[in-house]
Design a protein around this motif. Structure first.
Motif, PDB file in Angstrom:
ATOM      1  N   VAL A  95       1.056  -1.188   0.106  1.00 23.10           N
ATOM      2  CA  VAL A  95       0.061  -0.077  -0.035  1.00 23.10           C
ATOM      3  C   VAL A  95       0.997   1.376   0.089  1.00 23.10           C
ATOM      4  O   VAL A  95       1.956   1.397   0.519  1.00 23.10           O
ATOM      5  CB  VAL A  95      -1.117  -0.073   1.184  1.00 23.10           C
TER       6      VAL A  95
ATOM      7  N   ALA B  90      -7.808   1.391   7.342  1.00 22.08           N
ATOM      8  CA  ALA B  90      -7.709   1.732   5.843  1.00 22.08           C
ATOM      9  C   ALA B  90      -7.032   0.627   5.047  1.00 22.08           C
ATOM     10  O   ALA B  90      -7.373   0.408   3.938  1.00 22.08           O
ATOM     11  CB  ALA B  90      -7.081   3.087   5.767  1.00 22.08           C
TER      12      ALA B  90
ATOM     13  N   TYR C  54      -9.319  -2.726   5.278  1.00 20.07           N
ATOM     14  CA  TYR C  54     -10.409  -2.915   4.385  1.00 20.07           C
ATOM     15  C   TYR C  54     -10.368  -2.294   2.898  1.00 20.07           C
ATOM     16  O   TYR C  54     -10.926  -1.377   2.642  1.00 20.07           O
ATOM     17  CB  TYR C  54     -11.509  -2.270   5.226  1.00 20.07           C
ATOM     18  N   ASN C  55      -9.555  -2.678   2.176  1.00 21.49           N
ATOM     19  CA  ASN C  55      -9.082  -2.333   0.969  1.00 21.49           C
ATOM     20  C   ASN C  55      -8.875  -3.588  -0.205  1.00 21.49           C
ATOM     21  O   ASN C  55      -8.055  -4.546   0.182  1.00 21.49           O
ATOM     22  CB  ASN C  55      -7.852  -1.459   0.919  1.00 21.49           C
TER      23      ASN C  55
ATOM     24  N   LYS D  64      -8.570  -3.053  -3.482  1.00 20.05           N
ATOM     25  CA  LYS D  64      -8.247  -2.596  -4.924  1.00 20.05           C
ATOM     26  C   LYS D  64      -6.649  -3.182  -5.165  1.00 20.05           C
ATOM     27  O   LYS D  64      -5.817  -3.554  -4.239  1.00 20.05           O
ATOM     28  CB  LYS D  64      -7.877  -1.198  -4.603  1.00 20.05           C
TER      29      LYS D  64
ATOM     30  N   LYS E 175      -3.587  -0.202  -3.848  1.00 19.88           N
ATOM     31  CA  LYS E 175      -4.024   0.677  -2.471  1.00 19.88           C
ATOM     32  C   LYS E 175      -3.134   1.877  -2.192  1.00 19.88           C
ATOM     33  O   LYS E 175      -1.715   1.711  -2.428  1.00 19.88           O
ATOM     34  CB  LYS E 175      -3.784  -0.356  -1.496  1.00 19.88           C
TER      35      LYS E 175
ATOM     36  N   ASP F 163      -8.822   6.795   2.076  1.00 15.54           N
ATOM     37  CA  ASP F 163      -8.052   5.803   1.627  1.00 15.54           C
ATOM     38  C   ASP F 163      -9.107   5.228   0.125  1.00 15.54           C
ATOM     39  O   ASP F 163     -10.349   6.093   0.104  1.00 15.54           O
ATOM     40  CB  ASP F 163      -8.454   4.330   2.424  1.00 15.54           C
ATOM     41  N   ASN F 164      -8.869   4.469  -0.595  1.00 16.74           N
ATOM     42  CA  ASN F 164      -9.449   4.015  -1.807  1.00 16.74           C
ATOM     43  C   ASN F 164      -9.944   2.626  -1.459  1.00 16.74           C
ATOM     44  O   ASN F 164     -10.053   2.060  -2.440  1.00 16.74           O
ATOM     45  CB  ASN F 164      -8.814   4.081  -3.131  1.00 16.74           C
ATOM     46  N   GLY F 165     -10.416   2.324  -0.448  1.00 17.93           N
ATOM     47  CA  GLY F 165     -10.894   1.026   0.091  1.00 17.93           C
ATOM     48  C   GLY F 165     -12.227   0.629  -0.551  1.00 17.93           C
ATOM     49  O   GLY F 165     -12.855   1.229  -1.347  1.00 17.93           O
TER      50      GLY F 165
ATOM     51  N   GLY G 117     -14.269   4.386  -1.488  1.00 24.34           N
ATOM     52  CA  GLY G 117     -13.188   4.700  -0.263  1.00 24.34           C
ATOM     53  C   GLY G 117     -13.879   5.506   0.686  1.00 24.34           C
ATOM     54  O   GLY G 117     -15.010   5.892   0.446  1.00 24.34           O
TER      55      GLY G 117
END
Length: 645
Positions: free
Chosen positions: A493, A522, A525-526, A528, A531, A563-565, A620
């Motif tokens: 990440v 963060a 729970y991602n 992607k 991350k 984040d982007n989660g 996110g």
């Protein structure tokens, strides 16, 4: 020109009369015997000369009469003794010249009187024409006799235009048509209605415009002729000023009457000079019932318990004695009906040119405030009892949680150890179902221990006294990310820190735990492939409008972890901060206890801060939080920091 011709004609007639009289006397003397004093009648000719304009006419008459007297001596018939004739003629000449002297003296005296009269008239005219007030004199018919310069300036007429005209030319209707009747009524009845009384009237200028005047009319006699004098001044400016003052007074009265507080004024004797509508409502008196009355005796005569309130101890009247502002918040005024009303008041002295002239009192009915204070006092007592009970209950609950969780760890550790021993010694002797149950027992033991540890940690947060001090968040974040280095590398990440962080006032360890929990969630729970997590801070003014009301305006910064989660549904925003509340299945993303965000919230609240979030499922989440009102003032200029990836 006409007056000069008329005057010359009169002089000619007088001279002719004088000559004619002298000739008649001379002819008469010629027919009388010398013994008779025929020259004495020439005295009448000399006296006739008094009517002539100059003294030289008298001298001419005297010389002529002397000559005629002498001629009469020679041409009159003889008679009488010589000495008697001579004595008669000398006596006649003596009478003529004595009369001449007397006439000349009279002429001189009359000239002096005329000169004095002219001097007085000149002086009077000068005074009149230099007076700032307009002055007009009229006769009994209302005809203008004099018209000074001020009157010319005010009315626009020259004196020559106005004199000889009726005074009503200077009046607008209906006064113009009625004025002559006013004079007639006065002359017939003798009742004075405007004479000797100053009053306001309206003047009419030559150009047709009107203006207000202040008028005083007096009556006088000149050479037994009744005259009326009017003295007046233009009061346009005064009326405009009065109108402005009246408007200002109305505005002030409106302001006073619209005020939510009672207001009244006092003179130096303590008498009420005015009162506004609110004062009337509170006290039950009409303003006219208060005006001129001693305020203390009317509404401030007794204390709340009904005992007399001495005037010399009254704080309201104290302002009239020492010229200082006096405030009181625990006294009463007495209504007209005899009931007390609790008030707070301010008595402010009024000065004019440095001299104390009175006071203004503003007061407020605090009955409702007193009622609320009594309710608050009662509720405060109840709340204090409830808080004490809650404190005892929470303490008992914390103690119970600590004791129970601590005591549960021993048997739980035994269960875990014995399950480990069985797994080591009998794992190969168990069938598939037995092995599965044994692994489940071991896994549940671990989870139970994690839950107990979370309860213990959560209870300790409220039990110990934390040390607060200035904290450099840059150091805190650097240490936190170093501790999480293995997780960051394992999860692949990108952790971004775009700006320097300020110093704050708080507990360094707890603030580190906040960042660690939020960054760990963060990362956890991602789903992607690329991350990233961004940790930053903004001035409060830079927040979205929807979140500004969630922060205290005295705070300078808001911190965030973005984040982007996977994102969070809005309906889960509040449950997210409840202890042991998990939003995902136990086998998805991780096997956490669900206590992390609850611990974060409690730490932030201990720092007098708040936490909230924004999130969209699949895009996110961003967690925002503040750290109370005592954020550091040392702010570094924003600049990039190396990312951890």
């Amino acid at each position: 020109m006409n007056n000069a011709i008329k005057e010359n004609k009169n002089h000619l007639l007088l001279v002719s009369g004088c000559v004619f009289l002298a000739l008649i006397i001379f002819i008469t003397d010629l027919y009388l015997p010398l013994g008779i004093a025929g020259g004495v009648p020439y005295v009448a000719v000399i006296l006739w000369g008094l009517w002539l304009p100059s003294k030289r006419y008298i001298l001419v008459c005297a010389i002529g009469c002397t000559a005629l007297t002498i001629l009469g001596y020679y041409f009159s018939p003889p008679g009488g003794e010589l000495w008697m004739v001579i004595v008669n003629r000398i006596f006649a000449l003596f009478a003529i010249w004595i009369t001449v002297l007397l006439c000349i003296e009279e002429k001189n005296h009359k000239a002096e009187l005329i000169k004095a009269k002219k001097s007085i008239e000149t002086r009077a005219n000068t005074i009149l024409n230099h007076a700032s007030d307009g002055i007009i004199t009229i006769d009994e018919l209302g005809t203008i006799d004099s018209f000074n310069f001020a009157a010319e300036h005010l009315f626009g007429y020259q004196a020559t235009e106005a004199m000889g005209k009726n005074i009503n030319m200077l009046m607008p209707e209906p006064y113009r048509s009625e004025h002559d009747q006013y004079i007639k009524n006065y002359l017939e009845s003798g009742i004075k209605k405007v004479i000797g009384i100053r009053r306001e009237a309206v003047g009419l200028r030559k150009d047709g415009t009107t203006f207000p005047i202040d008028l005083a009319v007096s009556e006088m006699y000149v050479d037994e002729t009744r005259m009326f004098t009017g003295i007046f001044r233009d009061i346009t400016h005064r009326k405009e000023t009065e109108e402005k003052l009246e408007k200002a007074n109305r505005k002030i009265q409106q302001i006073l009457n619209s005020a939510g507080e009672g207001i009244y004024g006092l003179d130096l004797e303590g008498n009420t000079t005015f009162a506004n509508t609110t004062a009337e409502k509170i006290l039950g008196y009409k303003e006219e019932e208060l005006l001129g009355k001693l305020q203390h005796a009317l509404i401030h005569h007794s204390k709340p318990d009904g005992t007399p309130y001495p005037r010399e101890k009254c704080h309201i009247y104290a302002a009239l004695r020492d010229g200082k502002v006096h405030r009181e918040s625990e006294e009463v005024f007495w209504r007209k009906e005899g009931t007390p009303v609790p008030v707070e008041y301010v008595s402010t002295p009024i000065t004019e040119n440095g001299k104390l002239v009175g006071a203004v009192v503003t007061f407020k009915d605090i009955s409702e405030r007193k009622r609320i204070e009594r309710m608050i006092t009662a509720h405060t007592k109840d709340l204090k009892k409830a808080n004490e009970m809650l404190y005892r209950s929470n303490k008992e609950l914390d103690d119970f949680a600590y004791i129970v969780s601590h005591d549960l760890k021993e048997p739980l550790r035994g269960i875990f150890n014995f399950s480990s021993f069985i797994k080591e010694d009998y794992y190969d002797k168990l069938d598939e179902d037995g092995r599965s149950k044994l692994e489940t027992l071991e896994r549940l033991s671990k989870r139970m221990e994690a839950l107990i540890n979370s309860i213990l940690y959560y209870s300790r947060l409220g039990r110990s006294e934390e040390i607060f001090e200035p904290v450099d968040l840059n150091t805190v974040l650097s240490d936190t990310l170093d501790n999480m280095q293995s997780l960051i590398l394992e999860s692949n990440v990108d952790v971004r820190l775009p700006k320097h962080f300020p110093k704050v006032f708080g507990n360094k360890t707890r603030i580190g735990e906040v960042f660690q929990n939020l960054i760990a969630n963060a990362i956890k729970y991602n789903d992607k492939p690329d991350k990233w997590v961004e940790v930053g801070c903004n001035m409060i003014e830079c927040l979205p409008d929807g979140n500004k009301n969630k922060t205290n305006q005295n705070q300078s910064y808001v911190f965030y972890v973005k984040d982007n989660g996977i994102g969070i549904l809005e309906k889960h925003f509040d449950p997210l901060f409840r202890i042991f509340k998990r939003l995902n299945g136990r086998n998805k993303f991780s096997d956490g206890t669900g206590a992390g965000t609850t611990i974060v919230k409690k730490i932030i609240e201990q720092h007098n801060g708040k936490i909230w979030l924004e999130s969209k499922v699949g895009e996110g989440s961003t967690f925002y939080f503040t750290l109370g009102e005592k954020n550091g003032n040392e702010i570094n200029q924003p600049k990039p920091i190396n990312s951890y990836s």
